[in-house]
Design a protein around this motif. Structure first.
Motif, PDB file in Angstrom:
ATOM      1  N   SER A   1      -8.404   8.274   4.623  1.00 46.26           N
ATOM      2  CA  SER A   1      -8.753   9.240   3.530  1.00 46.26           C
ATOM      3  C   SER A   1      -8.829  10.592   4.411  1.00 46.26           C
ATOM      4  O   SER A   1      -8.756  11.598   3.786  1.00 46.26           O
ATOM      5  CB  SER A   1      -9.952   8.852   2.895  1.00 46.26           C
TER       6      SER A   1
ATOM      7  N   ASP B   1       1.576   7.974   1.884  1.00 45.08           N
ATOM      8  CA  ASP B   1       0.360   6.967   2.603  1.00 45.08           C
ATOM      9  C   ASP B   1       1.011   5.657   2.941  1.00 45.08           C
ATOM     10  O   ASP B   1       1.587   4.952   2.194  1.00 45.08           O
ATOM     11  CB  ASP B   1      -0.503   6.839   1.193  1.00 45.08           C
TER      12      ASP B   1
ATOM     13  N   HIS C   1       0.354   0.628   3.398  1.00 44.72           N
ATOM     14  CA  HIS C   1       0.599  -0.976   3.221  1.00 44.72           C
ATOM     15  C   HIS C   1       1.960  -0.789   3.979  1.00 44.72           C
ATOM     16  O   HIS C   1       3.037  -1.995   3.678  1.00 44.72           O
ATOM     17  CB  HIS C   1       0.633  -1.436   1.652  1.00 44.72           C
TER      18      HIS C   1
ATOM     19  N   TYR D   1      -6.125  -1.027  10.071  1.00 46.14           N
ATOM     20  CA  TYR D   1      -6.892  -2.375   9.911  1.00 46.14           C
ATOM     21  C   TYR D   1      -5.921  -3.367   9.129  1.00 46.14           C
ATOM     22  O   TYR D   1      -6.516  -4.551   8.941  1.00 46.14           O
ATOM     23  CB  TYR D   1      -8.267  -2.145   9.453  1.00 46.14           C
ATOM     24  N   LYS D   2      -4.805  -3.093   8.603  1.00 47.91           N
ATOM     25  CA  LYS D   2      -4.340  -3.975   7.674  1.00 47.91           C
ATOM     26  C   LYS D   2      -3.113  -4.747   8.823  1.00 47.91           C
ATOM     27  O   LYS D   2      -3.424  -5.478   9.550  1.00 47.91           O
ATOM     28  CB  LYS D   2      -3.523  -3.198   6.504  1.00 47.91           C
TER      29      LYS D   2
HETATM   30  C1  LIG Z   1      -2.879   2.515   0.055  1.00 46.67           C
HETATM   31  C2  LIG Z   1      -4.456   3.051   0.311  1.00 46.67           C
HETATM   32  N1  LIG Z   1      -4.766   4.216   0.553  1.00 46.67           N
HETATM   33  C3  LIG Z   1      -5.907   4.337   1.164  1.00 46.67           C
HETATM   34  C4  LIG Z   1      -6.850   3.330   1.499  1.00 46.67           C
HETATM   35  C5  LIG Z   1      -8.189   3.911   1.917  1.00 46.67           C
HETATM   36  O1  LIG Z   1      -8.440   3.804   3.322  1.00 46.67           O
HETATM   37  P1  LIG Z   1      -9.617   4.414   4.297  1.00 46.67           P
HETATM   38  O2  LIG Z   1     -10.643   3.594   3.730  1.00 46.67           O
HETATM   39  O3  LIG Z   1      -9.173   3.961   5.608  1.00 46.67           O
HETATM   40  O4  LIG Z   1      -9.632   5.675   4.105  1.00 46.67           O
HETATM   41  C6  LIG Z   1      -6.431   2.074   1.545  1.00 46.67           C
HETATM   42  C7  LIG Z   1      -7.541   1.057   1.890  1.00 46.67           C
HETATM   43  O5  LIG Z   1      -7.105  -0.077   1.618  1.00 46.67           O
HETATM   44  C8  LIG Z   1      -5.229   1.772   0.716  1.00 46.67           C
HETATM   45  O6  LIG Z   1      -4.828   0.630   0.727  1.00 46.67           O
END
Ligand SMILES: Cc1ncc(COP(=O)(O)O)c(C=O)c1O
Length: 426
Positions: A111, A223, A226, A248-249
């Motif tokens: 984010s 983004d 995934h 982390y995924k």
């Molecule tokens: C598609 C997507 N965007 C944004 C985020 C947010 O990620 P972060 O907490 O690392 O900023 C996630 C978190 O699971 C996500 O799945």
């Protein structure tokens, strides 16, 4: 039924045969599985938090020991010196997402990076003020986009265009995305989409979207939360202006770990772009002269703000080495088979028990399948957990299951389907 010419069979013997023939099978041993009654659990949430690579701990311990023995000297004298530590990840990250090394950097979190990229690539004007995104985008992306729009003095209600599936459909049609870009292109400052939707598992046609958006003079960002480590990406050739992802995924970097950023080469030396600046983005030769004026490193590294967290990078290195050995094309091949096998087995469960909402076309999805069950999903998930199956639930009613090709087996998928079958009948 078949995938890539393989005729699937609903038997344990078949699953075991597929595993025996899997050229990537040894990678499973490189990971630590949570145990359930002393046995490896059926871990199908690599799309949420990937497993710990065996080497993560020794790599982190190495950095801790160097800190213990060297103190501040570790910046230069550590076994992997800390000053250029993030560069250890550059080449591997570039290969992972199909980019040039100049175009990628590992830093911050998703984010945060999305905001930094929008600072540079969302420059609304009265004529061109809109951001195009999915109505079903991950909430953090929606908050980030709305707050950027407000920050520039525009209105989220008017200036965010949200893509929704046609009535009665679960996922977006590429033709509808492209048609929206054709219709509103001149008003759109930024097209900001996921490349795999977190809820539906739908993968988008990044190349077609990027081409259409650029034809209309819009900036494009993705983004890849995934998608990184899941889809075969060629970001340089596909050509978006930027992309961001987390590690982390599928990338198994550990909870809350660092994100990645891609900035296309065409912006590598564009100092006219607005950006938020910090000392780690400053010319490495003169950084420690401590001058007041920012002199950007060319490429994605120039967007760095702070010196990086070494322990998190150490853990991530362990996983990135595995991706480099396995290679994305081989992982993608296995992933198509694994997820195709899961789909095949789900289709054989008693009618009406489960509905797959992820697209059936393998080109429109990655590893994960999003499932709607006729039974109360939270209760079902509790039962699955009690039987050693780890999936996740996303509001309002979706259970996601993602066999990760780096460590999941065909037997995992077969066993998962077997557990579900028990519940379909009770
Ligand atoms: C598609 C997507 N965007 C944004 C985020 C947010 O990620 P972060 O907490 O690392 O900023 C996630 C978190 O699971 C996500 O799945």
């Amino acid at each position: 039924m078949s995938s890539e010419g393989v005729r699937f069979e609903a038997s344990e013997e078949f699953a075991r045969r597929m595993d025996a023939e899997d050229p990537l099978r040894h990678f499973r041993d490189e990971f630590l599985f949570p145990l359930h009654h002393g046995e490896q659990s059926i871990y199908l949430v690599g799309n949420s938090l990937g497993l710990q690579p065996r080497k993560a701990k020794p790599y982190v311990v190495e950095a801790l020991e160097d800190w213990e023995k060297l103190g501040v000297e570790g910046h230069f004298a550590a076994r992997h010196s800390w000053m250029p530590y993030h560069e250890l990840l550059t080449e591997q990250t570039a290969r992972l997402v199909g980019a040039q090394p100049l175009e990628v950097v590992v830093m911050n979190t998703l984010s945060v990076n999305l905001h930094l990229m929008m600072v540079s690539f969302y420059q609304p004007t009265r004529e061109r003020s809109k951001i195009l995104m999915e109505a079903g985008a991950f909430p953090s992306d929606q908050y980030a986009v709305a707050s950027q729009v407000r920050f520039h003095g525009y209105s989220p209600e008017r200036d965010i265009l949200r893509l929704t599936p046609r009535s009665g459909e679960e996922t977006l049609r590429t033709e509808d995305i492209l048609e929206t870009i054709e219709r509103h292109g001149r008003e759109i400052a930024l097209v900001m989409l996921g490349n795999v939707n977190y809820l539906t598992g739908q993968a988008f046609d990044m190349a077609a979207i990027t081409r259409a958006a650029h034809r209309h003079g819009c900036r494009v960002g993705f983004d890849l939360a995934h998608g990184a480590g899941n889809l075969l990406l060629s970001l340089h050739d596909t050509g978006p202006d930027f992309a961001v992802w987390c590690s982390y995924k599928y990338l198994n970097g550990g909870p809350g770990t660092l994100g990645g950023v891609f900035v296309h080469e065409r912006h590598a030396r564009n100092n006219a772009l607005p950006r938020f600046e910090g000392w780690w983005g400053h010319n490495k030769q003169t950084r420690f002269q401590m001058g007041p004026d920012f002199d950007s490193i060319p490429g994605a590294e120039g967007w760095q703000l702070s010196n990086p967290p070494i322990f998190q990078m150490a853990a991530l290195r362990a996983s990135m080495e595995l991706f480099d050995r396995a290679t994305m094309p081989a992982l993608r091949r296995k992933s198509d088979l694994l997820t195709g096998y899961l789909e095949f087995l789900l289709d054989r469960l008693p009618p009406g028990f489960v509905r797959i909402i992820t697209p059936r076309d393998p080109k429109q999805r990655g590893a994960h399948l999003s499932l709607r069950f006729s039974k109360e999903p939270r209760k079902l998930l509790e039962k699955l957990t009690a039987q050693g199956v780890v999936c996740d639930f996303r509001s309002p009613d979706i259970i996601r299951a993602a066999p990760a090709p780096l460590y999941n087996s065909f037997l995992d998928v077969y066993r998962f389907a077997g557990v579900l079958e028990g519940h379909a009948r009770d």
